[in-house]
Scaffold this motif. Sequence first.
Motif, PDB file in Angstrom:
ATOM      1  N   THR A   1       5.647  11.996  -5.841  1.00 52.05           N
ATOM      2  CA  THR A   1       4.575  12.930  -5.456  1.00 52.05           C
ATOM      3  C   THR A   1       3.232  12.252  -5.209  1.00 52.05           C
ATOM      4  N   GLY A   2       3.034  11.054  -5.750  1.00 47.39           N
ATOM      5  CA  GLY A   2       1.733  10.402  -5.632  1.00 47.39           C
ATOM      6  C   GLY A   2       0.742  10.872  -6.672  1.00 47.39           C
ATOM      7  N   LEU A   3       1.175  11.792  -7.526  1.00 51.96           N
ATOM      8  CA  LEU A   3       0.290  12.289  -8.576  1.00 51.96           C
ATOM      9  C   LEU A   3       0.902  11.976  -9.932  1.00 51.96           C
TER      10      LEU A   3
ATOM     11  N   VAL B   1       0.844  -1.197   0.000  1.00 51.15           N
ATOM     12  CA  VAL B   1       0.000   0.000   0.000  1.00 51.15           C
ATOM     13  C   VAL B   1       0.879   1.247   0.000  1.00 51.15           C
ATOM     14  N   ALA B   2       0.213   2.390  -0.166  1.00 54.81           N
ATOM     15  CA  ALA B   2       0.855   3.705  -0.065  1.00 54.81           C
ATOM     16  C   ALA B   2       2.104   3.788  -0.955  1.00 54.81           C
ATOM     17  N   GLY B   3       3.219   4.254  -0.415  1.00 53.18           N
ATOM     18  CA  GLY B   3       4.421   4.446  -1.223  1.00 53.18           C
ATOM     19  C   GLY B   3       4.889   3.154  -1.871  1.00 53.18           C
ATOM     20  N   ASP B   4       4.741   2.046  -1.134  1.00 49.58           N
ATOM     21  CA  ASP B   4       5.134   0.747  -1.701  1.00 49.58           C
ATOM     22  C   ASP B   4       4.262   0.404  -2.907  1.00 49.58           C
ATOM     23  N   LEU B   5       2.980   0.690  -2.786  1.00 49.33           N
ATOM     24  CA  LEU B   5       2.043   0.397  -3.891  1.00 49.33           C
ATOM     25  C   LEU B   5       2.389   1.248  -5.113  1.00 49.33           C
ATOM     26  N   ARG B   6       2.712   2.512  -4.863  1.00 47.42           N
ATOM     27  CA  ARG B   6       3.065   3.379  -5.989  1.00 47.42           C
ATOM     28  C   ARG B   6       4.330   2.873  -6.684  1.00 47.42           C
TER      29      ARG B   6
END
Lengths: 302, 234
Positions: B214-216, B77-82
């Motif tokens: 950035t997640g975007l 999840v989160a940064g790992d998922l990205r």
Amino acid sequence: MSDQVTERSERDTDAVPAARPDVPLTQGIAVAHHESTGTDPWAGDKVFEIDGLSVAYGGKTAVKDVGLDIFRNEVTAMIGPSGCGKSTLLRCLNRMNDLVPSAEVTGTALYHGQDLYGPDVDPVEVRKRIGMVFQKPNPFPKSIYDNIAFGPRVLGVKGDMDEIVERALRRGALWDEVKDRLKDNAYGMSGGQQQRLCIARCLAVDPDVILMDEPCSALDPISTGKIEDLMQELKERYSIVIVTHNMQQAARVSDKTAFLIVELDSTEKNRWGQLVEYDQTEKIFTNPADERTEAYVTGKVG
Amino acid sequence: MPDTTRLQFQDELAGLERQALGGLDFVCEALDRAIEVVQHQDVELAAMVIADDDRIDGRYLEVHQGILSLLALQAPVAGDLRLVAALLHVIKHVERMGDQCVNMAKLVPLAGHEPPADEQMLAMIARMGELARSLVQQCKLAFERRDAALAQDLVRQDDEIDTLNRQCFHRALEIGDDPDQREWAMHMMLVARCLERIGDNAVDIGEQTAFVVTGLFREFEDASHPELAPGGGS
């Protein structure tokens, strides 16, 4: 009994509306149900408005300065490590902490704009509208029927009790499994069925909000799946707040997620729970704003 | 952060990233050889470039399978998922870059035996090769360092490749009436197109770097909306 029960081909949706937000907590009358609209996830109707809420047990702070809004017809998850105060916070929402003599709640907890801890508020009325389902299924040592009928009877609900029982069991996704053995003792049911019975028992008094404290932690994956499916159906009528240790469960079932942590003071002797981040669940699990949330949900902190 | 947990998962994820980015080293090797093939019309080396692409394809399959396992078993999840999602894109771009090197190698034998090469066009292709190599290295570095600014800078070099690609096209149009040279020039135009695509793939990896950081996700350059690009597009 069965003669009096009206068979329904599908889950009833036209029964008495669940929510009664604009009626004082000193009385109990149903009012019209209305749904939140719009795409702004923070623009819906607020069920709870929590601000600066702190809880202490025997003078020792358990939760400090929590502020968050909980929205109608949503599932709101609370996650965080053991001791972060998520269950304490949940219990504040229907004044279950009143049952702990040393508990002291400060700050603001508004329920549909009314102070939950106001001097005229009847805690029984609060718990009727804000039901709770616990970690371990806790049916009464009675028949399935009597478990469901217990609350309405105590509250002196008028009406066809068979109909009330059937409606609650249908909403609890249990009717088809138990309709031919309503007089059997509830202890004969499986753990998953017992938990759905407890949910149905909660629904029988027609609540507005259902609080769930790790409702699936004692259940197998199949039963857990059924409860999670049920939550998605129930949120159409009710608002649900769930405390869970299972982060994937929070990700699967909830619309918004609150993450709490355990804070320590400089002496490391005093610890309390604190809200770190509260956001849409998708955001929390894809791109959380706070690095402590990131570390927790990715399992980088033990 | 104290008491890091899920060490095995973190090791596996870091390993997958190394494998995926290592694929870019294979691409650099293939690219160097493909440029040499073009410059020297080396048909034997062309056959080696084509055969060696199996290495890149194999790397793609390894990383792809590793990512599937990681998703199934570790639920990142989160940064790992990205990162996992970005690696899926990265390895796909690596595989595509490898294919472009193969395409270049296949074009050279088709361009004819001892063709009448045009020095100006060869020089442009050589420059495009240098830029493409630089882009591949830079996109790897940017991803490794999680450096969104370095990733964004890829656009600058890619614009130069695009310009050279257009110049190759015009050079091919005005190369003269000799049918053999025209045929050679048409094939070189396709080689230039391969290099231009490698540049685009590198920029795409840069976009994945920015996404991880950035997640975007946003395109650095949008071909269908050039007016939206920083500075109004080129």
